[in-house]
Design an enzyme around this catalytic site. Structure first.
Site, PDB file in Angstrom:
ATOM      1  CE1 TYR A 157       9.496 -40.473  13.118  1.00 31.66           C
ATOM      2  CE2 TYR A 157       7.973 -40.260  14.889  1.00 31.66           C
ATOM      3  CZ  TYR A 157       8.320 -41.032  13.841  1.00 31.66           C
ATOM      4  OH  TYR A 157       7.707 -42.136  13.353  1.00 31.66           O
ATOM      5  CE  LYS A 164       4.529 -44.038  14.178  1.00 33.22           C
ATOM      6  NZ  LYS A 164       3.849 -44.934  13.055  1.00 33.22           N
TER       7      LYS A 164
END
Length: 257
Positions: A157, A164
């Protein structure tokens, strides 16, 4: 559908790429509750797909808005003001990173790739909120989509986890600033879902398998479960909820092994 009436509300939705998008499922649930839907799409390249997705949303209004261009965002909101007058709900479901920055060593992330991911995935919420605020005359609800990689390591990720984390801080900061205007700001932290963007995440299948096997509910979540939570946040049922990161991940975030 769920005894929630949004018939006098207008929802502005960013991030509908096709009918499998999380944003599309949210827009569909809001529409079924009676909300008028405005779909913001990036450019002509994706307009046809957005138009197909909009076919399930009644008389949805389409507005072009490229969040990487400040002038384009300002122009889009001028058009939204003209067409919709006011806004009650904003859905920010936008994220992007270069494919090569979603795998390999995080230490190899180039400066420009880092900037791009943070710009589109995190910063974009700020100008959207800035221009939406004057149109939310009776208060309202702004929500964005996040993922647990903001606080835990999910191999593959990479830079999106950093984006995020920044996005979640924005939620808290904006919730504080917009509270006096009765505008609530929250984030939905969803588990892995099959979308156009999830296909390019290195290790996505492993993430999905781990969620299914280790979460308390021992299954993966559905698009509909995220949409139902968004419907709750869009309604007066959540009138006292702001600055929150709501996990919709079948409980995976509580597991420590």
């Amino acid at each position: 559908m769920y005894n929630i009436d949004l018939s006098d509300k207008t929802a502005l939705v960013f991030g509908v790429a096709n009918q499998r998008s999380i944003a599309h499922h949210i827009a569909r649930f809001l529409h079924q509750a009676g909300a008028n839907i405005v779909l913001a799409y990036q450019n002509d390249r994706v307009r046809n797909n957005v138009e197909k997705a909009a076919s399930e949303l009644g008389d949805a209004t389409l507005v072009e808005c490229d969040v990487s261009d400040d002038t384009n965002v300002e122009k889009a909101f001028a058009e939204i003001k003209q067409k919709a007058k006011t806004i009650d709900v904003v859905i920010h479901s936008i994220a992007f990173a270069n494919r090569e920055d979603l795998g390999g060593d995080f230490a190899e992330t180039p400066r420009e790739g880092f900037r791009l991911a943070l710009d589109i995935s995190a910063y974009s919420l700020i100008p959207i909120t800035k221009y939406a605020k004057p149109l939310m005359q009776d208060g309202g609800s702004i929500m964005t989509m996040t993922f647990q990689a903001s606080e835990r390591v999910f191999p593959g990720y990479n830079v999106m986890g950093t984006a995020k984390a920044a996005l979640e801080h924005e939620v808290r900061q904006l919730a504080f600033e917009l509270g006096p205007e009765n505008i609530r700001v929250n984030a939905l932290s969803a588990g892995p879902l099959d979308t156009l963007s999830s296909r390019v995440i290195s290790g996505y299948i492993d993430m999905k398998t781990a969620h299914r096997e280790k979460s308390p509910l021992q299954r993966n979540i559905t698009h509909e479960e995220v949409a139902k939570t968004a419907l709750y946040l869009a309604s007066d049922l959540s009138s006292g909820v702001t600055g929150e990161i709501l996990h919709v991940d079948t409980g995976y975030h509580i597991i420590g092994f």
